[in-house]
Design an enzyme around this catalytic site. Structure first.
Site, mmCIF file in Angstrom:
data_model
loop_
_atom_site.group_PDB
_atom_site.id
_atom_site.type_symbol
_atom_site.label_atom_id
_atom_site.label_comp_id
_atom_site.label_asym_id
_atom_site.label_seq_id
_atom_site.Cartn_x
_atom_site.Cartn_y
_atom_site.Cartn_z
ATOM 1 N N SER A 58 0.825 -1.207 0.000
ATOM 2 C CA SER A 58 0.000 0.000 0.000
ATOM 3 C C SER A 58 0.859 1.258 0.000
ATOM 4 O O SER A 58 1.952 1.279 0.583
ATOM 5 C CB SER A 58 -0.901 0.005 1.237
ATOM 6 O OG SER A 58 -1.516 1.260 1.423
ATOM 7 N N TYR A 80 -2.579 0.199 10.087
ATOM 8 C CA TYR A 80 -2.686 -0.446 8.774
ATOM 9 C C TYR A 80 -1.366 -0.347 8.021
ATOM 10 O O TYR A 80 -0.849 -1.355 7.510
ATOM 11 C CB TYR A 80 -3.802 0.219 7.974
ATOM 12 C CG TYR A 80 -3.831 -0.177 6.516
ATOM 13 C CD1 TYR A 80 -4.215 -1.452 6.132
ATOM 14 C CD2 TYR A 80 -3.468 0.730 5.517
ATOM 15 C CE1 TYR A 80 -4.238 -1.823 4.799
ATOM 16 C CE2 TYR A 80 -3.494 0.368 4.181
ATOM 17 C CZ TYR A 80 -3.867 -0.907 3.822
ATOM 18 O OH TYR A 80 -3.879 -1.269 2.497
#
Length: 325
Positions: A129, A154
């Protein structure tokens, strides 16, 4: 060719499975159909895949290595693993960090350990990501930039996944490459992301939450372009497993102000947004911007879809799927 595809009922996984099936691949889809967002949307994606020849599905939690190995079963002759399953969402990671450690860290270990047990010890293409760049002030974000200060749980778990991949290459010789996705949108997109949330509210005449007065920038990337990068990475690592970079950025290379993104949805819906301005959440970053030169060089990655093309495609799908006016 045969691929084991985790996260097959997810947003990017669904589109990737379709592209592979269109190209004549066999796809073994893995997903736990988690309740993080509407199971109905996942079931709708999955129903389309199950209707396709060459697709097989197993419902399993990737963090359960024994269950994952059993689910693969006779398909242990797979040529590649495309690992897209993850617990997604930056803000939710503040509320439930354990879910991210289980899926994104333990799940990564489980998938890599399983690959080592398969007949061909297949290479792995996995999802990372752009969140790993944190509040990086250097733009555009390059794969060589330091990524040691994640600003969300995250992001920390996705960075951990990259480090684990490096270790498996070093210790076991297991070829892999990670793809740092930049703000993916498009048909069948997730309901917790801005395109869905804004479109839904605008069509209902409800206010949208606009953080930082809309002065944030995101490198919004259409899902079809992302899938082209995923498939190109799969083909590259199959052809030259020892001649591939450990990480590639996959982004649109054209960051857009949040205000301009909202304006694109207003044009596509023919409605005016009602704005509710709020401060930027602690886990968010002011901008994302992908340097895609490595992906262009090695994968031929060349995103074509502009926001003015992609947003109307999303809105058209959204209206059809939700019966919205």
């Amino acid at each position: 060719m045969k691929a084991i595809l985790t996260g097959a009922a997810g947003f990017i996984g669904y589109h990737t499975a379709r592209r592979l099936l269109d190209a004549g691949w066999q796809v073994v889809g893995i997903d736990n159909l988690s309740a993080y967002y509407s199971a109905a949307l996942k079931e709708a994606r999955l129903a389309q895949l199950l209707a396709r020849e060459g697709f097989r599905f197993a419902k399993v939690d990737i963090a359960d290595q024994s269950a994952l190995r059993a689910a693969i079963g006779a398909d242990d002759d797979a040529d590649i693993v495309i690992h897209l399953a993850a617990q997604a969402g930056v803000r939710y990671s503040i509320e439930n960090p354990a879910a991210y450690v289980s899926s994104n860290v333990m799940g990564q270990v489980s998938v890599f350990e399983t690959a080592l047990q398969l007949k061909k010890r297949p290479p792995i293409v996995y999802a990372s990501s752009s969140s790993v760049y944190g509040a990086n002030e250097k733009i555009p974000f390059s794969e060589s930039d330091p990524v040691n200060q994640p600003v969300s749980i995250y992001a920390a778990t996705k960075r951990a996944g990259e480090l684990l991949a490096y270790s498996y290459r070093h210790v076991h010789g297991l070829a892999s490459t990670g793809l740092r996705f930049f703000t993916v949108y498009g048909p069948y997109g997730r309901p917790d992301m801005a395109p869905w949330l804004f479109t839904d509210a605008i069509l209902k005449g409800e206010p949208i939450r606009v953080f930082n007065n809309g002065a944030m920038q995101r490198d919004f990337t259409f899902v079809g372009d992302i899938v082209s990068g995923v498939v190109a990475a799969a083909n590259r690592i199959l052809a030259t497993p020892n001649d591939i970079e450990p990480i590639y950025n996959l982004g649109n290379n054209r960051p857009v102000m949040l205000n301009d993104f909202i304006a694109a949805i207003e044009r596509a819906t023919g409605r005016t947004a009602i704005r509710k301005n709020e401060p930027m959440p602690a886990a968010d970053v002011p901008r994302t911007y992908a340097d895609i030169r490595l992906a262009a060089r090695d994968l031929g990655f060349d995103p074509k879809t502009t926001l003015d093309t992609g947003i109307p495609l999303f809105v058209e799908w959204f209206r059809g799927y939700n019966g919205a006016r």
